[in-house]
Design a protein around this motif. Sequence first.
Motif, PDB file in Angstrom:
ATOM      1  N   GLU A 163      -2.943   0.992  16.730  1.00  0.00           N
ATOM      2  CA  GLU A 163      -3.199   2.220  17.466  1.00  0.00           C
ATOM      3  C   GLU A 163      -3.309   3.438  16.551  1.00  0.00           C
ATOM      4  O   GLU A 163      -3.837   4.479  16.961  1.00  0.00           O
ATOM      5  CB  GLU A 163      -2.089   2.445  18.498  1.00  0.00           C
ATOM      6  N   HIS A 164      -2.802   3.304  15.315  1.00  0.00           N
ATOM      7  CA  HIS A 164      -2.840   4.426  14.365  1.00  0.00           C
ATOM      8  C   HIS A 164      -3.157   3.922  12.957  1.00  0.00           C
ATOM      9  O   HIS A 164      -2.309   4.003  12.062  1.00  0.00           O
ATOM     10  CB  HIS A 164      -1.509   5.170  14.364  1.00  0.00           C
ATOM     11  N   PRO A 165      -4.353   3.410  12.741  1.00  0.00           N
ATOM     12  CA  PRO A 165      -4.700   2.941  11.389  1.00  0.00           C
ATOM     13  C   PRO A 165      -4.656   4.052  10.350  1.00  0.00           C
ATOM     14  O   PRO A 165      -4.570   3.781   9.148  1.00  0.00           O
ATOM     15  CB  PRO A 165      -6.119   2.385  11.567  1.00  0.00           C
ATOM     16  N   ASP A 166      -4.677   5.296  10.811  1.00  0.00           N
ATOM     17  CA  ASP A 166      -4.632   6.436   9.900  1.00  0.00           C
ATOM     18  C   ASP A 166      -3.260   6.598   9.244  1.00  0.00           C
ATOM     19  O   ASP A 166      -3.123   7.345   8.278  1.00  0.00           O
ATOM     20  CB  ASP A 166      -4.985   7.726  10.643  1.00  0.00           C
ATOM     21  N   TYR A 167      -2.256   5.884   9.729  1.00  0.00           N
ATOM     22  CA  TYR A 167      -0.936   5.968   9.128  1.00  0.00           C
ATOM     23  C   TYR A 167      -0.861   5.202   7.806  1.00  0.00           C
ATOM     24  O   TYR A 167       0.117   5.339   7.072  1.00  0.00           O
ATOM     25  CB  TYR A 167       0.125   5.396  10.077  1.00  0.00           C
ATOM     26  N   GLY A 168      -1.849   4.361   7.520  1.00  0.00           N
ATOM     27  CA  GLY A 168      -1.830   3.577   6.288  1.00  0.00           C
ATOM     28  C   GLY A 168      -1.673   2.095   6.581  1.00  0.00           C
ATOM     29  O   GLY A 168      -1.760   1.655   7.729  1.00  0.00           O
ATOM     30  N   SER A 169      -1.454   1.314   5.535  1.00  0.00           N
ATOM     31  CA  SER A 169      -1.348  -0.142   5.697  1.00  0.00           C
ATOM     32  C   SER A 169      -0.292  -0.701   4.770  1.00  0.00           C
ATOM     33  O   SER A 169       0.139  -0.047   3.820  1.00  0.00           O
ATOM     34  CB  SER A 169      -2.697  -0.817   5.402  1.00  0.00           C
ATOM     35  N   ILE A 170       0.132  -1.933   5.077  1.00  0.00           N
ATOM     36  CA  ILE A 170       1.092  -2.638   4.234  1.00  0.00           C
ATOM     37  C   ILE A 170       0.528  -4.014   3.907  1.00  0.00           C
ATOM     38  O   ILE A 170       0.061  -4.729   4.789  1.00  0.00           O
ATOM     39  CB  ILE A 170       2.477  -2.748   4.906  1.00  0.00           C
ATOM     40  N   GLN A 171       0.522  -4.350   2.629  1.00  0.00           N
ATOM     41  CA  GLN A 171       0.064  -5.668   2.174  1.00  0.00           C
ATOM     42  C   GLN A 171       1.292  -6.452   1.712  1.00  0.00           C
ATOM     43  O   GLN A 171       2.011  -6.023   0.813  1.00  0.00           O
ATOM     44  CB  GLN A 171      -0.922  -5.526   1.026  1.00  0.00           C
ATOM     45  N   MET A 172       1.523  -7.589   2.357  1.00  0.00           N
ATOM     46  CA  MET A 172       2.713  -8.388   2.087  1.00  0.00           C
ATOM     47  C   MET A 172       2.327  -9.724   1.468  1.00  0.00           C
ATOM     48  O   MET A 172       1.323 -10.324   1.852  1.00  0.00           O
ATOM     49  CB  MET A 172       3.474  -8.640   3.394  1.00  0.00           C
ATOM     50  N   VAL A 173       3.141 -10.174   0.531  1.00  0.00           N
ATOM     51  CA  VAL A 173       2.920 -11.461  -0.122  1.00  0.00           C
ATOM     52  C   VAL A 173       4.103 -12.369   0.204  1.00  0.00           C
ATOM     53  O   VAL A 173       5.260 -11.980   0.016  1.00  0.00           O
ATOM     54  CB  VAL A 173       2.779 -11.309  -1.647  1.00  0.00           C
ATOM     55  N   PHE A 174       3.787 -13.576   0.687  1.00  0.00           N
ATOM     56  CA  PHE A 174       4.813 -14.531   1.084  1.00  0.00           C
ATOM     57  C   PHE A 174       4.645 -15.837   0.318  1.00  0.00           C
ATOM     58  O   PHE A 174       3.520 -16.315   0.136  1.00  0.00           O
ATOM     59  CB  PHE A 174       4.705 -14.855   2.580  1.00  0.00           C
ATOM     60  N   SER A 175       5.750 -16.407  -0.116  1.00  0.00           N
ATOM     61  CA  SER A 175       5.730 -17.764  -0.642  1.00  0.00           C
ATOM     62  C   SER A 175       5.970 -18.719   0.526  1.00  0.00           C
ATOM     63  O   SER A 175       6.352 -18.290   1.622  1.00  0.00           O
ATOM     64  CB  SER A 175       6.801 -17.949  -1.721  1.00  0.00           C
ATOM     65  N   SER A 176       5.751 -20.018   0.286  1.00  0.00           N
ATOM     66  CA  SER A 176       5.924 -21.010   1.347  1.00  0.00           C
ATOM     67  C   SER A 176       7.025 -21.997   0.993  1.00  0.00           C
ATOM     68  O   SER A 176       7.490 -22.067  -0.140  1.00  0.00           O
ATOM     69  CB  SER A 176       4.610 -21.775   1.554  1.00  0.00           C
ATOM     70  N   ASN A 177       7.418 -22.770   1.997  1.00  0.00           N
ATOM     71  CA  ASN A 177       8.349 -23.899   1.817  1.00  0.00           C
ATOM     72  C   ASN A 177       9.657 -23.542   1.112  1.00  0.00           C
ATOM     73  O   ASN A 177       9.927 -24.072   0.039  1.00  0.00           O
ATOM     74  CB  ASN A 177       7.644 -25.046   1.061  1.00  0.00           C
ATOM     75  N   PRO A 178      10.493 -22.715   1.686  1.00  0.00           N
ATOM     76  CA  PRO A 178      10.318 -22.048   2.979  1.00  0.00           C
ATOM     77  C   PRO A 178       9.595 -20.714   2.819  1.00  0.00           C
ATOM     78  O   PRO A 178       9.469 -20.200   1.708  1.00  0.00           O
ATOM     79  CB  PRO A 178      11.762 -21.824   3.443  1.00  0.00           C
TER      80      PRO A 178
ATOM     81  N   VAL B 212      -0.951 -11.000   3.500  1.00  0.00           N
ATOM     82  CA  VAL B 212      -1.350 -10.431   4.780  1.00  0.00           C
ATOM     83  C   VAL B 212      -1.361  -8.909   4.656  1.00  0.00           C
ATOM     84  O   VAL B 212      -0.401  -8.313   4.163  1.00  0.00           O
ATOM     85  CB  VAL B 212      -0.389 -10.842   5.913  1.00  0.00           C
ATOM     86  N   THR B 213      -2.452  -8.299   5.091  1.00  0.00           N
ATOM     87  CA  THR B 213      -2.552  -6.847   5.135  1.00  0.00           C
ATOM     88  C   THR B 213      -2.567  -6.425   6.591  1.00  0.00           C
ATOM     89  O   THR B 213      -3.353  -6.957   7.388  1.00  0.00           O
ATOM     90  CB  THR B 213      -3.818  -6.349   4.434  1.00  0.00           C
ATOM     91  N   ALA B 214      -1.679  -5.490   6.960  1.00  0.00           N
ATOM     92  CA  ALA B 214      -1.551  -5.095   8.360  1.00  0.00           C
ATOM     93  C   ALA B 214      -1.483  -3.584   8.492  1.00  0.00           C
ATOM     94  O   ALA B 214      -1.137  -2.864   7.552  1.00  0.00           O
ATOM     95  CB  ALA B 214      -0.307  -5.735   8.976  1.00  0.00           C
ATOM     96  N   GLN B 215      -1.818  -3.131   9.699  1.00  0.00           N
ATOM     97  CA  GLN B 215      -1.769  -1.716  10.020  1.00  0.00           C
ATOM     98  C   GLN B 215      -1.331  -1.567  11.473  1.00  0.00           C
ATOM     99  O   GLN B 215      -1.322  -2.537  12.233  1.00  0.00           O
ATOM    100  CB  GLN B 215      -3.155  -1.081   9.860  1.00  0.00           C
ATOM    101  N   ASP B 216      -0.954  -0.366  11.844  1.00  0.00           N
ATOM    102  CA  ASP B 216      -0.668  -0.078  13.248  1.00  0.00           C
ATOM    103  C   ASP B 216      -2.012  -0.042  13.961  1.00  0.00           C
ATOM    104  O   ASP B 216      -2.839   0.827  13.667  1.00  0.00           O
ATOM    105  CB  ASP B 216       0.037   1.274  13.365  1.00  0.00           C
TER     106      ASP B 216
END
Length: 201
Positions: free
Chosen positions: A142-157, A136-140
């Motif tokens: 209201e302020h996309p200019d602050y940058g972004s964070i890309q997170m990687v998650f495993s499942s189960n759990p 998942v890649t996310a940003q603020d």
Amino acid sequence: MDKTRRTLLAAPLALALLPGAAFAQQLSLGEISNYLNRLQTATGGFTQINDDGTISTGTIYIKRPGRVRFEYDPPEQSLVVAGGGAVAVFDGRSNVNPERYPLNQTPLSIILDDNVDFTRANMVTGHTSDGTTTTVTAQDPEHPDYGSIQMVFSSNPAELRQWIITDNAGAQTTVILNNLQSGTSVGDVLFNIRRETANWN
């Protein structure tokens, strides 16, 4: 933003993925939001790959909302502490410590928020799965200019395995989490910037 600040503050959390993991269904944005909201405290090791290719290791302490601490192993002389709405960067090579800035102006604040909600409009810019992990890649929004964070998650759990932060200058930092343990006892003193400043000087 100078190179040191960019590297330490952008700290994205990237975790080595276990080989041979079984096929896992893509996690929904709601499931990921719920996982992070349940993650109140956690500790573990990390490996940080900086934008210039250098590598650092250390220990991470998380206490949501709004608090995280990166303790770097020697010979690195650095410490990053977020608490009280601010981020403080201590650098052994600097004569001025710490360097401070608002936590809400960094992509890291997205996962440290009191109420993480990736279903908000314009927050998520990427949501994919490779059959083993969900990214998942996310940003603020209201302020996309602050940058972004890309997170990687495993499942189960569901488990946070890695993050990559891209700052407002386009520099990327990857942090690989090692043996992240949730529900651990993490004292508030670890996030007291004033105390750390006194100890550092």
